[in-house]
Write an enzyme that holds these catalytic residues in place. Structure first.
Site, PDB file in Angstrom:
ATOM      1  N   TYR A  28       0.824  -1.175  -0.107  1.00  0.00           N
ATOM      2  CA  TYR A  28      -0.097  -0.026   0.008  1.00  0.00           C
ATOM      3  C   TYR A  28       0.853   1.202   0.022  1.00  0.00           C
ATOM      4  CZ  TYR A  28      -5.052  -0.910   0.050  1.00  0.00           C
ATOM      5  OH  TYR A  28      -6.113  -0.954  -0.396  1.00  0.00           O
TER       6      TYR A  28
ATOM      7  N   GLU B 237      -0.474   4.791  -0.607  1.00  0.00           N
ATOM      8  CA  GLU B 237      -1.240   5.847  -1.189  1.00  0.00           C
ATOM      9  C   GLU B 237      -0.405   7.170  -0.658  1.00  0.00           C
ATOM     10  OE1 GLU B 237      -4.838   5.685   1.371  1.00  0.00           O
ATOM     11  OE2 GLU B 237      -5.688   4.089   0.255  1.00  0.00           O
TER      12      GLU B 237
ATOM     13  N   ASP C 155      -5.880  13.621 -25.108  1.00  0.00           N
ATOM     14  CA  ASP C 155      -5.877  12.143 -24.744  1.00  0.00           C
ATOM     15  C   ASP C 155      -4.976  11.512 -26.004  1.00  0.00           C
ATOM     16  OD1 ASP C 155      -6.397   9.575 -24.329  1.00  0.00           O
ATOM     17  OD2 ASP C 155      -8.398   9.683 -23.874  1.00  0.00           O
TER      18      ASP C 155
ATOM     19  N   THR D  53      -2.644   6.165 -22.122  1.00  0.00           N
ATOM     20  CA  THR D  53      -2.749   4.716 -21.656  1.00  0.00           C
ATOM     21  C   THR D  53      -1.458   4.310 -21.855  1.00  0.00           C
ATOM     22  OG1 THR D  53      -3.334   3.673 -23.619  1.00  0.00           O
ATOM     23  CG2 THR D  53      -5.076   4.026 -21.928  1.00  0.00           C
TER      24      THR D  53
ATOM     25  N   LYS E 253      -0.918   0.747 -25.500  1.00  0.00           N
ATOM     26  CA  LYS E 253      -1.406   0.606 -26.831  1.00  0.00           C
ATOM     27  C   LYS E 253       0.051   0.767 -27.661  1.00  0.00           C
ATOM     28  CE  LYS E 253      -6.055   2.260 -26.181  1.00  0.00           C
ATOM     29  NZ  LYS E 253      -6.135   3.038 -24.845  1.00  0.00           N
TER      30      LYS E 253
ATOM     31  N   ARG F 181      -0.944  -2.780 -18.953  1.00  0.00           N
ATOM     32  CA  ARG F 181      -2.183  -1.788 -18.893  1.00  0.00           C
ATOM     33  C   ARG F 181      -2.450  -0.963 -17.905  1.00  0.00           C
ATOM     34  NH1 ARG F 181      -5.528  -4.247 -22.071  1.00  0.00           N
ATOM     35  NH2 ARG F 181      -7.258  -2.740 -22.319  1.00  0.00           N
TER      36      ARG F 181
HETATM   37  N1  DSN Z   1      -9.017   2.720 -25.713  1.00  0.00           N
HETATM   38  C1  DSN Z   1     -10.335   2.138 -26.243  1.00  0.00           C
HETATM   39  C2  DSN Z   1      -9.952   1.472 -27.463  1.00  0.00           C
HETATM   40  O1  DSN Z   1      -9.251   2.380 -28.215  1.00  0.00           O
HETATM   41  O2  DSN Z   1      -9.679   0.018 -27.893  1.00  0.00           O
HETATM   42  C3  DSN Z   1     -11.205   1.055 -25.542  1.00  0.00           C
HETATM   43  O3  DSN Z   1     -11.637   1.793 -24.353  1.00  0.00           O
END
Ligand code: DSN
Length: 441
Positions: A69, A71, A215, A241, A244, A250
Site C-alpha cells: 500500500y 497511498e 488524450d 494509456t 497501446k 495496462r
Molecule cells: N481505448 C479504447 C480503444 O481504443 O480500444 C478502449 O476503451
C-alpha cells in the site's frame, strides 16, 4: 526481446516463475491463462489498442510489489515501508517527463479512463462545460458519452469531422467553442487516423479561455518517437494509456504543465492533477504496474523504439492502400498513424464480420464511422491497427498480404472455402513471425 523478433530488440530468455506456483495452486486458471497465451501467439492482433508487452514489462507486473500500500506520492505516503517503492515511482516519473517533454507526470491512474476522470475532477466542476470530439467521428466513451460518467457528470458538447473530407474541421471546432464557451477542450481521439494539430486547438482554447487536454492513448508511442506532433507546449494536460503504441502494461498516465495558466493564484496545475488522482478518484496505486510502466518507458528510450514506430506507420499506410485497392471504403481515404476505420456496411453486419475474422485468427474490433446511423453494438465500420503485427516483425509486404486476406474475407463473408484458405494463410504468417517463443510460462 524474447520472441519479439523484428523490432530490433535483443533476443533473451525469460520466464515468469510464479506461473509454476499457479499451476499447482489453481490448475483451472493456469490452464485458461495458457490457452489465452496460445490464442495471442496463434492469431494476428489487428485491434489498434492492443500490443504485446515485453517479458521485462510482464515480469515487473508479476512481483510482490502488488502487496504494497502506498497511498500518496513519493516522499509523502500514508503508509510506512515505501523506501523502494518511492524510488521506483520516482524513476518512472522522471522517465515519463523526459520522453513526453512534460513538466509533471503522474503514473498512478489505473487506466486511461481513470486518467481522464482525474483530470475532469481536477479542472471542471460537476455540470460545467467540456467540448469533446464526437464518439462516432473518433472520440472515446470517456470524452462525454451519455452512457459514461463523463457525459452524466459534466455538460458536454462535441465537434466532429467534415462530412466530405472526414477530417477535423478547425472552423467547426472554433465555431463550437465560441458558441459553447467550455471550461475544457479535448483534443482527444481513439479511432481517428489523422494527425492532430495541437497548436490550432490551443489557439481556440486561448480564445475562449479554456484548458486544453489531449488524450493521446493511441498515439503515445508515435509522439515519443517524434512521428506525430508533440502535445506540449500547447496542451495544459495530456493523458494516455501505457499499453497501446507505448507497448507497456495496462494502465494510465497523466502529464501536465506545473503552472495553472488560467488560475495562477490557485493551487498549481500539477497539484490539482495529483489530488485529482489521489485522493480524488483512487486509493492505493498499483505499484507493480507502476514499476512495469517505468520499464516500458525505459524501453521507449531505446533507438529501436523509434524504428518500431516508423514501421507501425509504414505498415498502417500499406494496409490502408491495399484496402482501398480492394474496393473497401477507408474513412478519410487513408491514415497518418497506426490505425484506420473501414466502412463495411455494404458487405454485411460488422459484428458478424468481426467474429468471422476472429475465427480465422484475425482479431479486430467493430467501430462507428462518422455520422453513423447504426447503433454502437452493430456500427457500420471496423477498426484496424498495425502496432501488434509490427511488434511480431511483419513489414510492408506482409502487412499488404494481411490487408488482402482481410478484404477477401470481408467481401466473401459467406464462403467457407475462402475462410478455410485464409485461416491456413494466417497460420503460415504466425509461424513465420512468432511471439513470446522463448518465454516459458
Ligand atoms: N481505448 C479504447 C480503444 O481504443 O480500444 C478502449 O476503451
Amino acid at each position: 526481446m524474447a520472441g519479439r523478433k523484428g523490432d530490433g530488440q535483443e533476443k533473451r530468455k525469460a520466464s515468469l516463475v510464479f506461473m509454476k506456483n499457479l499451476k499447482k495452486t489453481d490448475p483451472q486458471i493456469y490452464n485458461l491463462i495458457k490457452k489465452e497465451i496460445e490464442r495471442q501467439k496463434d492469431g494476428l492482433v489487428l485491434i489498434a489498442s492492443e500490443n504485446y508487452a515485453s517479458p521485462a514489462v510482464l515480469s515487473a507486473m508479476a512481483t510482490p510489489l502488488s502487496n504494497k500500500y502506498s497511498e500518496g506520492y513519493p516522499g509523502k505516503r500514508y503508509y510506512s515501508g515505501n523506501k523502494f517503492i518511492d524510488k521506483i515511482e520516482s524513476i518512472g516519473i522522471e522517465r515519463a517527463k523526459r520522453l513526453f517533454k512534460a513538466e509533471h507526470a503522474n503514473l498512478q491512474p489505473h487506466s486511461g479512463a481513470q486518467a481522464n476522470a482525474a483530470v475532469y475532477l481536477a479542472l471542471v466542476g460537476s455540470g460545467e462545460k467540456i467540448l469533446g470530439f464526437d464518439l462516432s467521428c473518433g472520440g472515446h466513451l470517456t470524452h462525454g458519452s451519455k452512457v459514461n460518467f463523463s457525459g452524466k457528470i459534466y455538460n458536454f458538447s462535441y465537434y466532429g469531422v467534415n462530412r466530405k473530407t472526414e477530417l477535423i474541421d478547425f472552423k467547426e471546432v472554433r465555431r463550437a467553442a465560441l458558441k459553447f464557451r467550455p471550461k475544457l477542450i479535448l483534443a482527444s481521439t481513439t479511432s481517428y487516423s489523422r494527425k492532430l494539430d495541437f497548436k490550432k486547438f490551443r489557439e481556440i482554447a486561448d480564445e475562449v479561455k479554456a484548458y486544453l487536454m489531449a488524450d493521446i492513448a493511441h498515439i503515445a508511442g508515435l509522439v515519443i518517437a517524434g512521428l506525430h506532433p508533440q502535445p506540449f507546449p500547447y496542451c495544459d494536460v495530456v493523458t494516455t494509456t501505457t499499453h497501446k503504441t507505448l507497448r507497456g502494461p495496462r494502465g494510465g498516465l497523466i502529464l501536465s504543465k506545473i503552472k495553472d495558466r488560467l488560475n495562477p493564484k490557485e493551487k498549481t496545475l500539477a497539484q490539482k492533477i495529483d489530488s485529482g488522482v489521489f485522493p480524488g478518484i483512487q486509493g492505493g496505486p498499483l505499484e507493480h504496474v507502476i514499476a512495469a510502466k517505468a520499464v516500458c518507458l525505459k524501453e521507449a528510450m531505446n533507438p529501436s523504439f523509434k524504428k518500431y514506430q516508423k514501421q507501425v506507420i509504414l505498415n498502417g499506410k500499406i494496409m490502408a492502400d491495399e484496402f482501398l485497392k480492394q474496393g473497401l471504403k477507408v474513412i478519410s481515404n487513408g491514415t497518418d498513424n497506426h490505425l484506420m476505420v473501414i466502412d463495411v456496411s455494404s458487405f454485411g453486419d460488422s459484428k458478424i464480420i468481426q467474429d468471422e475474422l476472429g475465427k480465422v485468427g484475425l482479431y479486430i474490433n467493430r467501430n462507428a464511422i462518422p455520422f453513423d446511423t447504426r447503433p454502437p453494438y452493430n456500427p457500420s465500420g471496423v477498426r484496424i491497427g498495425s502496432p501488434a503485427i509490427t511488434t511480431r516483425g511483419l513489414k510492408e509486404k506482409e502487412a499488404r498480404q494481411v490487408a488482402r486476406l482481410m478484404s477477401e474475407l470481408i467481401k466473401n463473408i459467406n464462403s467457407q472455402k475462402i475462410k478455410k484458405q485464409i485461416k491456413s494463410e494466417v497460420r503460415k504468417i504466425v509461424k513465420r513471425f512468432p511471439i513470446y517463443e522463448d518465454f516459458q510460462w
